[in-house]
Design an enzyme around this catalytic site. Structure first.
Site, short mmCIF file in Angstrom:
data_model
loop_
_atom_site.label_atom_id
_atom_site.label_comp_id
_atom_site.label_asym_id
_atom_site.label_seq_id
_atom_site.Cartn_x
_atom_site.Cartn_y
_atom_site.Cartn_z
CE LYS A 115 -4.40 -1.72 1.45
NZ LYS A 115 -5.64 -1.54 2.16
CE LYS A 207 -6.31 -8.25 -1.63
NZ LYS A 207 -6.71 -7.79 -0.31
CE LYS A 210 -13.49 -3.15 0.89
NZ LYS A 210 -13.12 -2.93 2.28
N1 AQP Z 1 -9.71 -11.08 -2.74
C1 AQP Z 1 -10.03 -11.52 -1.54
N2 AQP Z 1 -10.25 -12.83 -1.32
C2 AQP Z 1 -10.60 -13.32 -0.10
N3 AQP Z 1 -10.78 -12.50 0.97
C3 AQP Z 1 -10.57 -11.18 0.80
N4 AQP Z 1 -10.65 -10.13 1.65
C4 AQP Z 1 -10.35 -8.99 0.98
N5 AQP Z 1 -10.06 -9.26 -0.29
C5 AQP Z 1 -10.19 -10.62 -0.45
C6 AQP Z 1 -11.03 -10.27 3.03
O1 AQP Z 1 -12.11 -9.40 3.29
C7 AQP Z 1 -12.05 -8.97 4.64
C8 AQP Z 1 -12.21 -7.49 4.72
O2 AQP Z 1 -11.24 -6.85 3.93
P1 AQP Z 1 -10.89 -5.34 4.22
O3 AQP Z 1 -11.84 -4.46 3.54
O4 AQP Z 1 -10.72 -5.13 5.64
O5 AQP Z 1 -9.47 -5.23 3.67
P2 AQP Z 1 -8.80 -5.25 2.36
O6 AQP Z 1 -7.98 -6.50 2.35
O7 AQP Z 1 -8.09 -3.97 2.36
O8 AQP Z 1 -9.87 -5.31 1.15
P3 AQP Z 1 -9.39 -5.06 -0.29
O9 AQP Z 1 -10.50 -5.19 -1.23
O10 AQP Z 1 -8.22 -5.89 -0.60
O11 AQP Z 1 -9.00 -3.52 -0.21
P4 AQP Z 1 -7.76 -2.82 -0.82
O12 AQP Z 1 -8.02 -2.76 -2.27
O13 AQP Z 1 -7.78 -1.47 -0.17
O14 AQP Z 1 -6.57 -3.64 -0.47
C9 AQP Z 1 -10.70 -9.45 5.20
O15 AQP Z 1 -10.94 -10.61 5.98
C10 AQP Z 1 -9.92 -9.80 3.97
O16 AQP Z 1 -8.99 -10.84 4.20
#
Ligand code: AQP
Length: 345
Positions: A115, A207, A210
């Site tokens: 990040k 992955k 979002k």
């Molecule tokens: N691709 C994924 N596959 C399985 N699990 C996932 N999680 C996130 N992406 C995947 C799980 O969702 C929960 C909440 O995620 P979060 O919003 O707290 O965090 P994050 O990992 O920041 O989500 P993103 O979409 O990956 O955001 P960005 O793009 O900002 O990095 C967690 O249990 C996470 O493991």
């Protein structure tokens, strides 16, 4: 809630675009766990601001995520749904953990490296210290089980390291106050099933996320049936038919991803899915996947939208959840402060 029962805690960031990865990796499991455990499900708004959020968008995302928790079937009366910033115990314990965790531990976190990228100097201190707050989220409730996606595994390991180091650093004080040889039990990650890491629909090595710019890389929980159909139709695949055994998915990341998604959506294993669809061309499998996805996700999207028409109800759920969360966290935090040596009134 007694102090010694099995207790589940997990959180999701209210940063918009709740997607299929969040659903299969985390939220779907939240629903299943509530049958047999006491659960706290948190909207981690303090984590969200480790990267700048437009205030009105943040407020909207907090309510959207709460509505999604309710729409998937989490029971806010039997369990606790709340937003992190309403329970200040999280921030207080996180400060103590800032003083327990080591800089070197945090420097090794891959999520921070990804990040912050090349601009580490410009990353917020909060983004760096994020895993300490996550450890506090879990341990302030003495949670025993934490359902998360595979990307959170390293943070969970860090939470265990922090709990362990706290127990060691304060061993004499913990024993003197009658807590035995360990105050915190080490929380267990629950990272199971065929979709612990859902990948981008356009690139099986990335992955689903979002923050990925192209919306075609992910299925959002708010997508309608036509959008889901279009995204699955355009999802990257390879020219081979589906294999009939999991070994045949090796070196086929996009095929493996779609099969894993299918299996997780209908609560089957990859083996069972391939036993049914092995030999099929992707055109046929994608149609089956679209039907299953529409059937599963569109009712959630519609119910979320319906719940969002009454923000008063959403806010009341969060306020009630926060009040009940405080009754669990406050006595634990009080004990921690006592162990650390703070004088309390
Ligand atoms: N691709 C994924 N596959 C399985 N699990 C996932 N999680 C996130 N992406 C995947 C799980 O969702 C929960 C909440 O995620 P979060 O919003 O707290 O965090 P994050 O990992 O920041 O989500 P993103 O979409 O990956 O955001 P960005 O793009 O900002 O990095 C967690 O249990 C996470 O493991």
């Amino acid at each position: 809630m007694s102090d010694h029962e099995e207790r589940v805690f997990s959180g999701v960031q209210p940063t918009g675009n709740l997607h299929l990865g969040n659903y299969l990796g985390a939220i779907k499991k939240f629903v299943a766990l509530q049958e047999r455990h006491t659960c706290l499900y948190c909207v981690v708004d303090m984590h969200a601001i480790t990267e700048w959020q437009e205030p009105e968008a943040l407020r909207r995302s907090i309510r959207e995520l709460t509505a999604a928790y309710l729409a998937v079937g989490i029971d806010p009366k039997a369990h606790i749904i709340f937003n992190q910033s309403q329970v200040s115990c999280h921030a207080e314990l996180a400060w103590i953990f800032n003083c327990v965790a080591r800089m070197g531990w945090l420097s090794r976190m891959t999520q921070f490296k990804e990040k912050a990228g090349k601009h580490r100097e410009n990353a917020s201190v909060g983004l760096f210290a994020y895993p300490n707050l996550m450890a506090a989220d879990i341990l302030v409730y003495k949670a025993t089980h934490v359902p998360v996606g595979d990307d959170q595994k390293q943070h969970l390991e860090l939470a265990r390291d922090i709990a362990q180091k706290f127990n060691t650093d304060f061993a004499a004080s913990i024993a003197a106050r009658g807590h035995g040889d360990a105050f915190f039990t080490l929380p267990e990650p629950l990272i199971t099933g065929p979709a612990t890491r859902v990948m981008s629909l356009r690139d099986g090595s990335r992955k689903m996320s979002k923050s990925e710019e192209s919306d075609m890389t992910r299925i959002n929980l708010a997508d309608d049936a036509d959008t889901i159909a279009q995204k699955i139709r355009k999802a990257r695949t390879d020219p081979e038919p589906l294999p009939s055994e999991p070994a045949g998915l090796e070196d086929r990341p996009e095929a493996r991803n779609l099969v894993g998604i299918y299996a997780a959506l209908c609560d089957r294993t990859v083996e069972e899915t391939l036993a049914e669809h092995g030999g099929a061309q992707f055109s046929a499998f994608k149609q089956a996947l679209t039907d299953l996805m529409v059937e599963t996700l569109t009712p959630i999207g519609e119910e979320t939208a319906r719940l969002l028409t009454d923000t008063g109800h959403i806010d009341a759920v969060l306020a009630d959840g926060a009040a009940r969360a405080r009754t669990v966290a406050e006595p634990i935090l009080r004990q921690v402060k006592d162990i650390v040596g703070f004088v309390q009134g």
